[in-house]
Motif scaffolding. Sequence first.
Motif, PDB file in Angstrom:
ATOM      1  N   PRO A  86       2.266   5.707   2.728  1.00  0.00           N
ATOM      2  CA  PRO A  86       1.563   5.046   2.442  1.00  0.00           C
ATOM      3  C   PRO A  86       4.032   4.376   2.402  1.00  0.00           C
ATOM      4  CG  PRO A  86       0.690   6.479   0.655  1.00  0.00           C
ATOM      5  CD  PRO A  86       1.350   7.466   2.361  1.00  0.00           C
ATOM      6  N   LEU A 105       0.154   1.838   6.731  1.00  0.00           N
ATOM      7  CA  LEU A 105      -1.126   2.056   6.498  1.00  0.00           C
ATOM      8  C   LEU A 105      -1.598   1.469   7.354  1.00  0.00           C
ATOM      9  CD1 LEU A 105      -2.008   3.828   2.599  1.00  0.00           C
ATOM     10  CD2 LEU A 105      -1.670   4.546   4.793  1.00  0.00           C
ATOM     11  N   HIS A 138      -1.481   5.664  -6.608  1.00  0.00           N
ATOM     12  CA  HIS A 138      -2.284   5.906  -5.327  1.00  0.00           C
ATOM     13  C   HIS A 138      -4.263   5.662  -5.047  1.00  0.00           C
ATOM     14  CE1 HIS A 138       1.675   5.486  -2.723  1.00  0.00           C
ATOM     15  NE2 HIS A 138       1.640   7.069  -3.434  1.00  0.00           N
ATOM     16  N   ARG A 162      -6.873   3.647  -3.681  1.00  0.00           N
ATOM     17  CA  ARG A 162      -7.377   4.473  -2.420  1.00  0.00           C
ATOM     18  C   ARG A 162      -8.301   5.997  -2.019  1.00  0.00           C
ATOM     19  NH1 ARG A 162      -1.218   5.047  -1.532  1.00  0.00           N
ATOM     20  NH2 ARG A 162      -0.936   2.703  -1.141  1.00  0.00           N
ATOM     21  N   GLU A 186      -1.279  11.082  -0.939  1.00  0.00           N
ATOM     22  CA  GLU A 186      -1.220   9.628  -1.641  1.00  0.00           C
ATOM     23  C   GLU A 186      -2.516   9.196  -0.702  1.00  0.00           C
ATOM     24  OE1 GLU A 186       3.308   9.233  -1.656  1.00  0.00           O
ATOM     25  OE2 GLU A 186       2.882   9.823   0.066  1.00  0.00           O
ATOM     26  N   THR A 187      -2.445   9.575   0.247  1.00  0.00           N
ATOM     27  CA  THR A 187      -4.301   8.925   0.552  1.00  0.00           C
ATOM     28  C   THR A 187      -5.250  10.028   0.755  1.00  0.00           C
ATOM     29  OG1 THR A 187      -3.480   9.254   3.378  1.00  0.00           O
ATOM     30  CG2 THR A 187      -2.527   7.409   1.770  1.00  0.00           C
ATOM     31  N   TYR A 224      -6.774  10.576   3.460  1.00  0.00           N
ATOM     32  CA  TYR A 224      -6.342  11.032   4.615  1.00  0.00           C
ATOM     33  C   TYR A 224      -6.058  12.307   5.439  1.00  0.00           C
ATOM     34  CZ  TYR A 224      -7.575   6.177   6.163  1.00  0.00           C
ATOM     35  OH  TYR A 224      -7.530   4.555   6.689  1.00  0.00           O
TER      36      TYR A 224
END
Length: 121
Positions: A3, A6, A78, A81, A113-114, A116
Amino acid sequence: AVPPNLTQAECLASAEARARFAELGLWSAAGIAPLSASDISSGGFYRVQGRVTEITMGKKSWRLVLDNRLAAITYPEHWHRFDRNRYESFKGQVIELQGWVYNRRGEWRLKLETPYGVERP
């Protein structure tokens, strides 16, 4: 995906999934094998695997602890997300994290943070 950049995260996640399935590149036998969370002894970028031994959903952070050794930390900025139920479903599961491992106050950490950066192997 880091981030706030993205824009192509979905595309990259799809390409990664195909490469994992086909065992190409990083995910091939000649690629970089995941490190067990219990074997962490230095910082750096890693693929880390371990069993989620603790989940904490606090006011200042969410934490997934792997093998009682590595804390994956997600900060409030975060949280939007992540699906909270999916996050909590990792308890007791073996997962793989991707990211920068660092030591803070004698604890090995990885900023998550994600979504993914989390996979079930």
